[in-house]
Design a protein around this motif. Structure first.
Motif, short mmCIF file in Angstrom:
data_model
loop_
_atom_site.label_atom_id
_atom_site.label_comp_id
_atom_site.label_asym_id
_atom_site.label_seq_id
_atom_site.Cartn_x
_atom_site.Cartn_y
_atom_site.Cartn_z
N ILE A 141 0.69 -1.14 -0.01
CA ILE A 141 0.06 0.12 -0.02
C ILE A 141 0.93 1.21 -0.25
O ILE A 141 1.58 1.35 0.69
CB ILE A 141 -1.04 -0.04 1.17
N ARG A 142 0.39 2.26 -1.02
CA ARG A 142 1.25 3.43 -1.07
C ARG A 142 0.08 4.50 -0.79
O ARG A 142 -0.91 4.50 -1.71
CB ARG A 142 2.06 3.81 -2.03
N TYR A 143 0.31 5.44 -0.11
CA TYR A 143 -0.72 6.56 0.16
C TYR A 143 -0.33 7.75 -0.69
O TYR A 143 0.73 8.15 -0.50
CB TYR A 143 -0.59 6.99 1.72
N THR A 144 -1.31 8.14 -1.34
CA THR A 144 -1.04 8.92 -2.44
C THR A 144 -1.82 10.25 -2.61
O THR A 144 -1.36 11.50 -3.22
CB THR A 144 -0.93 8.25 -3.89
N GLY A 145 -3.06 10.04 -2.25
CA GLY A 145 -3.85 11.29 -2.45
C GLY A 145 -4.90 11.54 -1.38
O GLY A 145 -4.98 10.97 -0.17
N ILE A 146 -6.13 12.12 -1.71
CA ILE A 146 -7.11 12.61 -0.98
C ILE A 146 -8.52 12.15 -1.51
O ILE A 146 -8.75 12.29 -2.73
CB ILE A 146 -7.18 13.97 -0.59
N LEU B 10 -8.30 6.80 8.60
CA LEU B 10 -7.48 7.44 7.37
C LEU B 10 -7.78 9.01 7.16
O LEU B 10 -7.65 9.87 6.25
CB LEU B 10 -7.36 6.84 6.16
N ARG B 11 -8.85 9.40 8.38
CA ARG B 11 -9.42 10.72 8.10
C ARG B 11 -8.49 11.82 8.25
O ARG B 11 -7.57 11.77 8.98
CB ARG B 11 -10.50 11.10 9.07
N HIS B 12 -8.24 12.83 7.22
CA HIS B 12 -7.39 13.82 7.11
C HIS B 12 -8.03 15.05 7.79
O HIS B 12 -8.78 15.69 7.23
CB HIS B 12 -7.24 14.15 5.64
N PHE B 13 -7.51 15.28 8.96
CA PHE B 13 -8.44 16.35 9.52
C PHE B 13 -8.28 17.58 9.26
O PHE B 13 -9.30 18.32 9.26
CB PHE B 13 -7.80 16.24 11.26
N LYS B 14 -7.24 18.04 8.93
CA LYS B 14 -7.01 19.36 8.31
C LYS B 14 -7.78 19.68 7.02
O LYS B 14 -8.34 20.74 7.04
CB LYS B 14 -5.45 19.84 8.31
N PRO C 103 -17.90 19.91 10.97
CA PRO C 103 -17.89 19.28 9.75
C PRO C 103 -19.09 18.74 9.68
O PRO C 103 -19.41 17.58 10.64
CB PRO C 103 -16.68 18.38 9.73
N THR C 104 -19.67 18.23 8.27
CA THR C 104 -20.72 17.34 8.33
C THR C 104 -20.19 16.32 7.47
O THR C 104 -18.88 16.15 6.99
CB THR C 104 -21.87 17.78 7.33
N ARG C 105 -20.87 15.07 7.02
CA ARG C 105 -20.46 13.87 6.40
C ARG C 105 -19.69 14.26 4.94
O ARG C 105 -18.60 13.70 4.69
CB ARG C 105 -21.66 13.25 6.08
N GLU C 106 -20.45 14.95 4.09
CA GLU C 106 -19.83 15.64 3.05
C GLU C 106 -18.52 16.29 3.09
O GLU C 106 -17.75 16.28 2.05
CB GLU C 106 -20.74 16.44 2.40
N ASP C 107 -18.24 16.95 4.35
CA ASP C 107 -16.90 17.62 4.31
C ASP C 107 -15.77 16.63 4.51
O ASP C 107 -14.62 17.15 4.36
CB ASP C 107 -16.89 18.52 5.54
N ARG C 108 -16.22 15.48 4.82
CA ARG C 108 -14.90 14.52 5.38
C ARG C 108 -13.93 14.19 4.13
O ARG C 108 -14.54 13.96 3.29
CB ARG C 108 -15.22 13.47 6.15
N ARG C 109 -12.50 14.34 4.62
CA ARG C 109 -11.65 13.79 3.59
C ARG C 109 -10.86 12.81 4.12
O ARG C 109 -10.54 12.94 5.30
CB ARG C 109 -10.74 15.07 3.23
N TYR C 110 -10.35 11.98 3.23
CA TYR C 110 -9.70 10.94 3.67
C TYR C 110 -8.30 10.82 2.85
O TYR C 110 -8.33 10.78 1.67
CB TYR C 110 -10.42 9.43 3.58
N ARG C 111 -7.32 10.34 3.42
CA ARG C 111 -6.14 9.78 2.78
C ARG C 111 -6.62 8.67 1.69
O ARG C 111 -7.25 7.61 2.31
CB ARG C 111 -4.82 9.48 3.54
#
Lengths: 497, 369
Positions: free
Chosen positions: B132-137, B145-149, B174-182
């Motif tokens: 596994i390589r982490y590459t994006g959002i 894997l949530r990206h807090f910032k 933040p709502t459900r739609e705001d969430r971003r993940y690695r």
């Protein structure tokens, strides 16, 4: 290798430089260099310097930093050297907002280096000096061999903290009483004045004169006891009195000089980090920050200020204290009237609109070190607001726990931790102990026992430099104890204190 | 790396290696490193590489902290820097630096110290595994894997656009739609494939001490084989009168009573090999540990038949370790020695106690099979 700034970063530097000057910071010229992340780790491993003498512990340091970064545990944002000009490093891969923050932070440090009294005696050409040290050590390595030199450095590093923190500020005079004693002693040996020669045998019998002479000799012997008074600078004592080879003495002198160079940074950690943080925060939030950088700035800043319950973060404690001082002097919350006021409401609304805060903090940054800073400015209100506490180890529960939130205790514990930069005070008491050339050290016990296994290992290293047995008087569980290492084995015996 | 520190760094590594080598026998016997094992690395206490100083015992010292909590409240683990306060009156110092070392490096050191030959691989076919390589959002993903910032920024942007952001009370929800993940990509990595099939007698006569020996020894066997083959599978079989396949944890912690039928394990082993590991694609290593007590001479005969017919022709090496126990007769190793002892791919080892593990590893791995 380090690169100079891109035009874009150079422009930002000029901008931040302008703000720093505008706020009244006063610093040496500051040179910023761009480094990659492993260069940053290298410079950090070398204590901020581009070159150090060869030794494995820099490699260990480097490994730990590189791992910490890899695992995302730590990241070095800023490194700056107390030198004229100051040198500071920026990491290539950082976003612009971080670079601005770091520059502002660095100017704060440079101002502190230039103005705080603790740094007055430091060598401002230390970069060159460190490079010289490296060259000298390398030359010895070529001549003596890497194993021997490295081994000697290992042993000397073990004694690195045995310096006198205050000696750069103290000048000692020769003791006038000793000269007087010597004059008096001569009279005694010659005996009383004799009017008639035939009475001499009665007035000054030969045995009496002999015993007097012996007494004087003994006293002289005792006076020759060295050092004359307990000496905190154990490294200097070894340098002057231990039977070292020239190369050993040279390396010892190098390590001692470097220890003295770094000592003021240890004595002003809270003030200095707090001061730099105060200024990066002031410069960024009042001037340099753009709207779209706010969140990244806040993220970075709060990361730096984060605290764990079982530790003091000097950045956080420092910045809060500086802000508290500024507010108190702005509002006139000091002096007799303030101290004596016990009307809570009056205290809460106290504001004499003095506006003297900025001026006050500039004055404080000149004349204090961490101990006097905390002692003078850490108030009960502050300790409560900042939720400070004393913690200790509970043997029964086998865990660390909060012991106390009482202001006096918190302050005392904090000061105790800062005394002699948190290191035990060890002095040379006698370089000719028991008249056998043994070295006697004493630990000035202040309520905390030494770590025993470390103490024994350190004695071993000391003995290898002194080449005769070495003893240390200390206290364990409130009982006097003398640890002794004679070159082959450790012994210990109880002593009266 | 062309940095100046390279020299100091390799000197440090050389010293660490030297210390580990000097203490390897102790590490092997004590098995103290097994508990600290991470995925690719373990930390090893290296004696006397940190520089001793006159300093306070940490437990004596305590200190000042900052934060919430009542008096008497415990500080969570990790809140206080570790460090033991050993007292002067107590015995030898045992301060040590914990050094991280990769299992691969550890295996190299083991190999050098025991003069282990590299294994001659029977099979060279490549098996592909993925990394596994982490590459994006991404806008979806697991919470871990949530990206807090990024999430926060997204929420702020939305609230400003919607006019619900109040600078006076800057609370962002933040709502459900705001969430971003690695997000990650899978990368293919070629690997040589090998399998270890561990078998252990867990009947009543195998005590805790015997199992501890197996546990330690298998750690080192694993480490070495993993160093030789990138991509190693392990299977675990326990048996008393019957055999069953279990996971690693169960393997080391099961205790049964009752009799011993070794043939049950060999039968299961054979079935696993035939079903999952074709000889043409796999390097196969069965290791069997017992105290040498078998139910009957007849069962032993069955074992040997199975070994000869189905196991030995398929595997790189079959290894049997006999752990001495007060109850075992120790007969089994004699029977094996007589029957298959001169086969080139059989390794037999008697392990009297923990001190013998060191030599036993060499018995097993010394032939480079």
């Amino acid at each position: 290798m380090p690169k100079s700034l891109t035009p874009r970063l150079a422009a930002l530097r000029d901008e931040i430089h302008g703000y720093a000057k505008e706020f009244g910071l006063d610093f040496f010229d500051t040179v910023f260099e761009m480094v990659s992340y492993d260069e940053m780790n290298m410079v950090a491993a070398y204590g901020g310097f581009p070159t150090r003498y060869p030794h494995w512990r820099w490699g260990m340091e480097y490994e730990q930093l590189a791992k910490g970064y890899e695992y995302g545990l730590s990241k070095i944002y800023e490194l700056v050297i107390n030198n004229d000009p100051c040198y500071a490093y920026l990491m290539e891969s950082n976003p612009e907002v971080d670079q601005k923050l770091v520059m502002a932070h660095v100017y704060g440090h440079c101002d502190f280096f230039k103005n705080n009294f603790s740094f007055r005696h430091t060598n401002r050409r230390m970069i060159d000096e460190m490079a010289n040290h490296a060259t000298r050590v390398r030359r010895w390595v070529d001549k003596i061999g890497v194993e021997k030199v490295e081994d000697f450095i290992d042993r000397t590093l073990s004694l690195e903290n045995l310096i006198d923190q205050h000696s750069p500020h103290i000048r000692r005079n020769p003791d006038p009483r000793r000269a007087e004693d010597e004059l008096k002693a001569n009279e005694r040996v010659e005996g009383f004045k004799v009017g008639r020669e035939y009475m001499r045998g009665y007035i000054n019998p030969a045995e009496f004169l002999d015993s007097q002479r012996k007494k004087v000799e003994d006293e002289k012997q005792r006076a020759k006891k060295f050092p004359e008074r307990p000496q905190r600078d154990v490294l200097l004592f070894l340098l002057e009195e231990a039977p070292l080879e020239p190369w050993e003495a040279d390396i010892l002198a190098i390590l001692r000089e470097e220890a003295y160079y770094f000592a003021p940074q240890g004595q002003t950690k809270i003030m200095n980090e707090g001061w730099a943080s105060y200024w990066h925060s002031t410069i960024m939030t009042r001037r340099a920050l753009k709207d779209d950088e706010l969140i990244d700035y806040a993220d970075h800043h709060s990361g730096t200020m984060g605290t764990r319950p079982g530790a003091i973060n000097p950045y956080k404690l420092g910045i809060e204290l500086w802000r508290d001082i500024e507010e108190r002097w702005n509002k006139g919350r000091f002096g007799k009237e303030w101290d004596e006021c016990d009307d809570l409401r009056a205290r809460r609304n106290w504001d004499k609109k003095l506006g003297a805060g900025r001026e006050k903090i500039f004055e404080v940054r000149k004349h204090y070190n961490d101990i006097t800073f905390i002692d003078t400015f850490l108030t009960a209100e502050f300790a409560m607001e900042q939720k400070l506490f004393v913690y200790g180890f509970n043997e029964k529960r086998n865990s660390w726990e909060i012991l106390d939130r009482e202001f006096r205790k918190v302050k005392n514990k904090l000061l105790q931790g800062l005394t002699n930069f948190g290191q035990p005070i060890i002095e040379v008491v006698d370089g000719n102990h028991e008249n056998r050339g043994e070295l006697l050290l004493a630990h000035k016990h202040d309520g905390q026992d030494l770590k025993g296994d470390y103490a024994r290992e350190t004695l071993k290293n000391l003995q290898s430099l002194w080449r005769r047995p070495v003893c240390l008087v200390t206290r364990y569980d409130n009982k006097g104890l003398m640890l002794r290492f004679d070159g082959t084995s450790h012994t210990e015996k109880k002593v009266e204190l | 790396m062309t940095l100046k520190i390279h020299q100091d760094h390799s000197r440090f590594k050389q010293i660490v290696r030297g210390k580990i080598k000097a203490n390897l026998r102790k590490y092997v016997q004590k098995g103290e490193m097994i508990g600290k094992r991470g995925k690719d690395a373990i930390s090893i206490p290296i004696p006397f590489i940190d520089i001793p100083r006159f300093k306070y015992g940490h437990k004596e010292q305590g200190g000042v902290g900052q934060g919430e909590g009542e008096v008497g409240q415990q500080l969570g683990p990790g809140a206080v820097e570790p460090g033991d306060g050993h007292q002067a009156g107590q015995g030898e110092g045992d301060h040590a630096l914990e050094v991280d070392i990769t299992l691969d490096e550890l295996a190299q050191i083991l190999g050098e110290e025991l003069a282990l030959p590299n294994i001659e691989r029977r099979q060279n076919e490549k098996l592909v595994t993925q990394k596994i390589r982490y590459t994006g959002i991404n806008t979806t993903g697991p919470e871990s894997l949530r990206h807090f910032k990024r999430t926060f920024k997204q929420a702020l942007r939305r609230q400003i656009a919607a006019g619900t952001y109040d600078p006076g009370r800057p609370v962002i929800i933040p709502t459900r739609e705001d969430r971003r993940y690695r997000s990650y990509k899978l990368q293919d990595l070629p690997e040589t494939n090998a399998v270890i099939i561990y078998m252990m007698d867990v009947s009543g006569s195998m005590g805790d001490e015997q199992k501890e020996i197996v546990r330690i020894e298998s750690f080192w066997l694993d480490t070495w084989l993993r160093h030789q083959y990138k991509g190693l599978e392990s299977r675990y079989i326990i048996h008393d009168a019957v055999a069953r396949e279990v996971d690693r944890d169960t393997f080391f912690h099961t205790r049964e009573s009752g009799g011993t039928m070794i043939s049950s394990a060999y039968k299961l082993c054979r079935d696993i090999i035939l079903a999952d590991y074709p000889k043409s694609a796999w390097n196969i290593y069965p290791f069997h540990f017992s105290d040498g007590d078998n139910w009957s001479a007849d069962d032993t005969r069955q074992c040997i038949e199975m070994l000869r017919a189905d196991v030995l022709p398929n595997v790189n090496q079959f290894a049997y370790g006999q752990v001495e126990s007060p109850y075992g007769s120790g007969q089994f190793i004699k029977d094996l020695r007589e029957a298959v002892g001169d086969s080139s791919n059989v390794a037999l080892s008697e392990i009297a106690d923990k001190d013998a593990i060191y030599a036993s590893i060499k018995d097993f791995l010394g032939r480079g099979r």
